[in-house]
Design a protein around this motif. Structure first.
Motif, short mmCIF file in Angstrom:
data_model
loop_
_atom_site.label_atom_id
_atom_site.label_comp_id
_atom_site.label_asym_id
_atom_site.label_seq_id
_atom_site.Cartn_x
_atom_site.Cartn_y
_atom_site.Cartn_z
N VAL A 142 36.77 161.86 26.50
CA VAL A 142 36.66 160.57 27.15
C VAL A 142 37.66 159.54 27.31
CG1 VAL A 142 35.01 158.46 27.08
CG2 VAL A 142 33.93 160.96 27.11
N GLU A 143 38.36 159.75 25.98
CA GLU A 143 39.69 158.83 25.82
C GLU A 143 40.60 159.13 26.84
OE1 GLU A 143 42.94 158.08 22.40
OE2 GLU A 143 40.95 158.35 21.74
N THR A 144 40.80 160.33 27.15
CA THR A 144 41.87 160.88 28.00
C THR A 144 41.39 160.51 29.49
OG1 THR A 144 42.46 162.72 26.69
CG2 THR A 144 43.05 163.05 28.90
N LEU A 145 40.24 160.65 29.47
CA LEU A 145 39.64 160.21 30.98
C LEU A 145 39.92 158.72 31.10
CD1 LEU A 145 38.31 161.35 33.42
CD2 LEU A 145 35.97 161.04 32.46
N SER A 146 39.47 157.90 30.28
CA SER A 146 39.81 156.49 30.49
C SER A 146 41.13 155.94 30.73
CB SER A 146 39.42 155.65 29.02
OG SER A 146 38.10 156.00 28.96
N GLU A 147 41.87 157.03 29.87
CA GLU A 147 43.69 156.76 30.52
C GLU A 147 43.84 156.92 31.82
OE1 GLU A 147 45.57 158.78 27.28
OE2 GLU A 147 44.70 157.57 25.72
N ARG A 148 43.42 158.13 32.38
CA ARG A 148 43.50 158.69 33.51
C ARG A 148 42.74 157.72 34.61
NH1 ARG A 148 46.41 160.38 37.12
NH2 ARG A 148 45.70 162.03 38.57
N VAL A 149 41.76 157.20 34.26
CA VAL A 149 41.14 156.15 35.14
C VAL A 149 42.02 154.75 35.21
CG1 VAL A 149 39.32 154.32 35.36
CG2 VAL A 149 38.71 156.83 34.95
N THR A 150 42.75 154.44 34.29
CA THR A 150 43.58 153.39 34.55
C THR A 150 44.92 153.74 35.24
OG1 THR A 150 42.93 152.56 32.07
CG2 THR A 150 45.06 151.82 33.15
N GLU A 151 45.38 154.89 35.09
CA GLU A 151 46.44 155.24 35.74
C GLU A 151 46.06 155.33 37.47
OE1 GLU A 151 47.43 159.11 34.45
OE2 GLU A 151 48.02 158.43 32.23
N LEU A 152 44.95 155.99 37.80
CA LEU A 152 44.53 156.29 38.91
C LEU A 152 44.14 154.73 39.58
CD1 LEU A 152 42.01 159.26 38.46
CD2 LEU A 152 44.07 159.21 39.92
N ARG A 153 43.90 153.84 38.88
CA ARG A 153 43.42 152.29 39.33
C ARG A 153 44.72 151.98 39.89
NH1 ARG A 153 40.80 150.10 35.00
NH2 ARG A 153 39.15 151.03 35.32
N GLU A 154 45.86 151.96 38.98
CA GLU A 154 47.05 151.24 39.09
C GLU A 154 47.63 152.10 40.49
OE1 GLU A 154 50.33 149.10 39.32
OE2 GLU A 154 48.52 148.91 38.01
N THR A 155 47.71 153.22 40.53
CA THR A 155 48.06 153.98 41.83
C THR A 155 47.60 153.46 43.07
OG1 THR A 155 48.72 155.97 40.67
CG2 THR A 155 48.61 156.14 42.97
N VAL A 156 45.99 153.31 42.93
CA VAL A 156 45.22 152.79 44.15
C VAL A 156 45.75 151.30 44.40
CG1 VAL A 156 42.95 151.91 44.85
CG2 VAL A 156 43.35 154.28 44.01
N ARG A 157 45.99 150.54 43.51
CA ARG A 157 46.43 149.19 43.58
C ARG A 157 47.91 149.16 44.03
NH1 ARG A 157 46.11 147.35 38.25
NH2 ARG A 157 43.87 147.36 38.70
N GLU A 158 48.86 150.06 43.70
CA GLU A 158 50.05 149.92 44.48
C GLU A 158 49.98 150.36 45.95
OE1 GLU A 158 52.12 153.07 42.19
OE2 GLU A 158 52.44 151.62 40.44
N PHE A 159 49.30 151.35 46.38
CA PHE A 159 48.79 151.57 47.95
C PHE A 159 48.25 150.27 48.40
CE2 PHE A 159 48.85 156.29 46.75
CZ PHE A 159 49.58 156.71 47.67
N GLU A 160 47.65 149.71 47.81
CA GLU A 160 46.78 148.68 48.47
C GLU A 160 48.04 147.49 48.77
OE1 GLU A 160 42.41 149.11 46.74
OE2 GLU A 160 43.75 147.61 45.80
N GLU A 161 48.94 146.89 47.71
CA GLU A 161 49.84 146.17 47.44
C GLU A 161 50.83 146.40 48.83
OE1 GLU A 161 51.37 145.56 43.82
OE2 GLU A 161 49.47 144.70 42.98
N GLN A 162 51.31 148.10 48.93
CA GLN A 162 52.14 148.25 49.75
C GLN A 162 51.70 148.02 51.29
OE1 GLN A 162 53.19 152.42 49.27
NE2 GLN A 162 54.66 152.37 50.97
N THR A 163 50.32 148.34 51.33
CA THR A 163 49.92 148.22 52.88
C THR A 163 49.43 147.05 53.21
OG1 THR A 163 47.95 149.14 52.07
CG2 THR A 163 49.59 150.89 52.70
N GLY A 164 48.91 146.15 52.19
CA GLY A 164 48.06 144.77 52.47
C GLY A 164 46.77 145.40 52.91
N ALA A 165 46.20 146.33 52.62
CA ALA A 165 45.01 146.79 52.91
C ALA A 165 44.01 147.42 51.68
CB ALA A 165 45.18 147.93 54.05
N GLU A 166 42.94 147.22 51.85
CA GLU A 166 42.07 147.67 50.64
C GLU A 166 41.74 149.33 50.87
OE1 GLU A 166 37.54 146.46 52.30
OE2 GLU A 166 38.92 145.05 51.44
N SER A 167 41.86 149.87 51.98
CA SER A 167 41.51 151.45 51.86
C SER A 167 42.65 152.09 52.91
CB SER A 167 39.99 151.57 52.51
OG SER A 167 40.05 151.17 53.81
#
Length: 184
Positions: free
Chosen positions: A100-125
Motif C-alpha cells: 500500500v505504501e508503494t502504491l500510494s507513492e505511485r498514485v502521487t506520481e501518476l497524479r503529477e503526470t496527469v496534471r502535467e498533461f492538463e497544464e500542457q494542453t489546457g484541457a482536463e482530459s
C-alpha cells in the motif's frame, strides 16, 4: 494427429466437468467474456445446459459479476463481464503485487503526470484536448489516456485496501442486519 487432439480435448472436458460444478464453469467462462455472448454460447463453453447456464448467469448478474444486455437484431438476453467486476479484479491484482505504501507513492506520481498533461494542453482530459486541437502527438495522447486509467485503477486498489481493512476491523452489523450501517 487430429484424432489425438480430439481425444485430449475430450479428456480435458470430461475432467473439467467431473471436477467442477456447472456454476463454477459458468463463472470461469464469464471471467473471460468481455463481449456480449448468448446464453447458448455460454452454456456450450461451460459444458452445461442453457437452463442451468441461465440460472447461474442470473445469480452472477445479481452479484454484479456479469451484465445482462439486449442487443439489436438478436433474440434473448446476452451476457458479458461487468466493468465493476473487472475493476475489482484488477485492483485485487495490484494489491497482490505491491504494498500500500508503494502504491500510494505511485498514485502521487501518476497524479503529477496527469496534471502535467492538463497544464500542457489546457484541457482536463485527452478527449477534451483532442476536441480543442491540442498540440500532442498520438503517442503522448495514448500515454495520457493510459496514465489516467492506471491512476483510476491504483486509486481503486487503495480504496479496496482501505475497505478491506475497515471490514476486517469491524464485524458488527446494525439491528436490521445491515453491515455497519452501510445502507442507511
Amino acid at each position: 494427429m487430429t484424432n489425438d487432439l480430439a481425444d485430449v480435448n475430450e479428456r480435458v472436458a470430461e475432467e473439467w466437468t467431473s471436477e467442477t460444478t456447472p456454476g463454477e464453469r459458468v463463472r470461469t467462462v464469464m471471467k473471460r467474456t468481455y463481449d456480449p455472448q448468448s446464453v447458448a454460447t455460454i452454456a456450450e463453453r461451460a459444458l452445461t445446459s442453457e437452463t442451468t447456464a441461465r440460472k447461474h448467469l442470473g445469480v452472477l448478474a445479481e452479484d454484479g459479476v456479469v451484465e445482462a444486455v439486449s442487443l439489436p437484431d438478436t433474440r434473448g438476453t446476452w451476457y458479458k463481464r461487468s466493468s465493476r467486476s473487472v475493476v475489482l479484479e484488477r485492483a485485487g491484482q495490484i494489491l497482490d503485487s505491491v504494498d500500500v505504501e508503494t502504491l500510494s507513492e505511485r498514485v502521487t506520481e501518476l497524479r503529477e503526470t496527469v496534471r502535467e498533461f492538463e497544464e500542457q494542453t489546457g484541457a482536463e482530459s485527452p478527449r477534451a484536448a483532442a476536441i480543442a486541437g491540442a498540440d500532442l502527438d498520438s503517442a503522448a495522447m495514448t500515454e495520457w489516456q493510459t496514465t489516467r486509467r492506471n491512476l483510476k485503477l491504483a486509486r481503486a486498489a487503495l480504496a479496496l485496501a482501505d475497505a478491506t481493512d475497515a471490514v476486517e476491523g469491524d464485524t458488527g452489523t446494525t439491528e436490521h442486519g445491515d453491515p455497519a450501517g452501510v445502507i442507511g
